[in-house]
Design a protein around this motif. Structure first.
Motif, short mmCIF file in Angstrom:
data_model
loop_
_atom_site.label_atom_id
_atom_site.label_comp_id
_atom_site.label_asym_id
_atom_site.label_seq_id
_atom_site.Cartn_x
_atom_site.Cartn_y
_atom_site.Cartn_z
N ASP A 219 -12.95 -48.14 13.51
CA ASP A 219 -13.74 -49.19 12.86
C ASP A 219 -14.88 -49.73 13.71
N PHE A 220 -15.37 -48.90 14.60
CA PHE A 220 -16.60 -49.19 15.33
C PHE A 220 -17.56 -48.04 15.05
N PRO A 221 -18.87 -48.30 15.08
CA PRO A 221 -19.83 -47.21 14.89
C PRO A 221 -19.62 -46.13 15.96
N VAL A 222 -19.70 -44.87 15.55
CA VAL A 222 -19.41 -43.77 16.49
C VAL A 222 -20.69 -42.97 16.78
N LEU A 223 -20.96 -42.82 18.07
CA LEU A 223 -22.06 -41.97 18.54
C LEU A 223 -21.47 -40.64 18.99
N LEU A 224 -22.15 -39.54 18.60
CA LEU A 224 -21.71 -38.21 19.03
C LEU A 224 -22.84 -37.54 19.76
N ALA A 225 -22.51 -36.95 20.91
CA ALA A 225 -23.55 -36.28 21.71
C ALA A 225 -23.08 -34.88 22.07
N ALA A 226 -23.14 -33.99 21.08
CA ALA A 226 -22.74 -32.59 21.31
C ALA A 226 -23.93 -31.74 21.76
N SER A 227 -25.13 -32.30 21.63
CA SER A 227 -26.36 -31.51 21.75
C SER A 227 -26.41 -30.64 23.01
N ARG A 228 -26.51 -29.35 22.79
CA ARG A 228 -26.71 -28.34 23.85
C ARG A 228 -25.58 -28.28 24.87
N LYS A 229 -24.45 -28.91 24.60
CA LYS A 229 -23.42 -28.97 25.64
C LYS A 229 -22.78 -27.60 25.87
N THR A 230 -22.15 -27.49 27.04
CA THR A 230 -21.68 -26.18 27.50
C THR A 230 -20.65 -25.56 26.57
N PHE A 231 -19.83 -26.39 25.90
CA PHE A 231 -18.82 -25.79 25.01
C PHE A 231 -19.49 -24.99 23.89
N LEU A 232 -20.73 -25.37 23.54
CA LEU A 232 -21.46 -24.57 22.54
C LEU A 232 -21.96 -23.27 23.18
N GLY A 233 -22.43 -23.36 24.41
CA GLY A 233 -22.89 -22.16 25.12
C GLY A 233 -21.77 -21.16 25.32
N VAL A 234 -20.56 -21.68 25.54
CA VAL A 234 -19.39 -20.80 25.73
C VAL A 234 -19.05 -20.12 24.40
N LEU A 235 -19.03 -20.90 23.32
CA LEU A 235 -18.72 -20.34 22.00
C LEU A 235 -19.69 -19.22 21.63
N LEU A 236 -20.97 -19.42 22.00
CA LEU A 236 -22.02 -18.48 21.60
C LEU A 236 -22.35 -17.48 22.70
N SER A 237 -21.41 -17.25 23.60
CA SER A 237 -21.64 -16.30 24.69
C SER A 237 -21.99 -14.93 24.14
N ASP A 238 -22.82 -14.24 24.87
CA ASP A 238 -23.21 -12.87 24.49
C ASP A 238 -21.96 -12.00 24.45
#
Ligand code: PMM
Length: 296
Positions: A219-238
């Motif tokens: 019940d508080f406003p939620v900020l999300l900061a996923a932008s460019r984070k490493t877990f995305l780089g890992v998921l999208l590994s070559d």
């Protein structure tokens, strides 16, 4: 009767900040030589100002100015160096009419940035790193983002043990909210953030995203900061070399997360590039109306 305005839009807004009928977009201005995501690109004051103005022109609701890299293993700059980096940028952007957020863990930096025109304090330590932070925010009567945090970047990768990451993050955020309120921060000026990438394994970030509604239910406003984070780089590994996708190649993945964030009724996403994110936010707000009508 369902309320068509209630899906794909923030469950809660932060007082004294813009309240558009959709999730907000916060653009990142890192005035650092070493941030993982864009390190060095905006380190010169004039480049940082120009970049902030561009983010605003592209539609950012807020611009988040930071002078300390929080990438894993990073060393902290001195207070004077952090002030030198951020204050002129905050002053110019605020003077140009931008709603400026100061991304700092230091009360002195927050205080001077607020005096220079910042309207929001984004403290990734949730008020833990500096004992004076919450008093400064309360006295200035401004909003604050309290992020889930367990320790500075030089040791946060040792602090990733949880029984259940979502339950534990919620349990550790509550005392930070209580401390802010006890210091005199008005509850409607508090936003929370699960701290993606901070003392989290790659999988913890996904679990938090998958169960975002439990955090919104605080019940508080939620900020999300996923932008460019490493877990995305890992998921999208070559798939052939195993090499991680570099940060600049993670924006489409970032925006893929923007839509569920809005449908889960987050308040704001913090991103490095604005136009595609804003499109995604508009799509989610419209789609949310249809989901609501369809009873989904
Ligand atoms: N992450 C970074 C910096 N500031 N602030 C909040 N509230 N939440 C975050 O997850 C967060 C933050 C690090 O990322 P960057 O290098 O892209 O700025």
């Amino acid at each position: 009767m369902t309320d068509p305005a209630s899906c794909g839009r923030p469950a809660r807004y932060v007082a004294d900040l813009p309240q558009p009928p959709r999730m907000l977009v916060m653009g990142v201005v890192n005035v650092t030589p070493d941030s993982f995501s864009d390190g060095g690109s905006w380190f010169e004051t004039s480049d940082a100002i120009a970049h902030g103005l561009q983010l605003v022109a592209e539609g950012a609701d807020l611009v988040d100015v930071g002078g300390e890299s929080t990438r894993p293993g990073a060393q902290r700059p001195s207070v004077d160096e952090e002030l030198r980096r951020v204050i002129p940028v905050v002053r110019e952007l605020a003077a140009a009419g931008a709603v400026v957020s100061i991304d700092t863990m230091r009360a002195t930096v927050a205080e001077q940035a607020l005096a220079a025109g910042a309207r929001l304090v984004n403290d990734v330590s949730g008020g833990l790193a500096d004992p004076n932070m919450l008093d400064v925010v309360a006295a200035a009567e401004v909003p604050i983002v309290l992020m889930h945090w367990r320790g500075h970047s030089d040791r946060m990768q040792e602090l990733t043990r949880y029984d259940d990451v979502v339950t534990d993050v919620i349990a550790e955020l509550r005392p930070r909210i209580d401390a802010a309120v006890a210091a005199g921060v008005r509850p409607d000026r508090i936003a929370i953030d699960p701290g993606l990438g901070f003392a989290k394994t790659w999988d913890h970030n996904w679990t938090l995203l998958g169960r975002m509604r439990e955090i919104v239910a605080m019940d508080f406003p939620v900020l999300l900061a996923a932008s460019r984070k490493t877990f995305l780089g890992v998921l999208l590994s070559d798939p052939r070399t195993g090499e991680r996708r570099p940060p600049a190649g993670r924006d489409a993945a970032t925006d893929a997360l923007t839509v569920p964030a809005a449908l889960d009724r987050a308040w704001c996403v913090r991103v490095h590039t604005v136009p595609a994110t804003l499109d995604a936010v508009h799509v989610a707000a419209r789609l949310g109306e249809e989901y609501q009508k369809a009873g989904r």
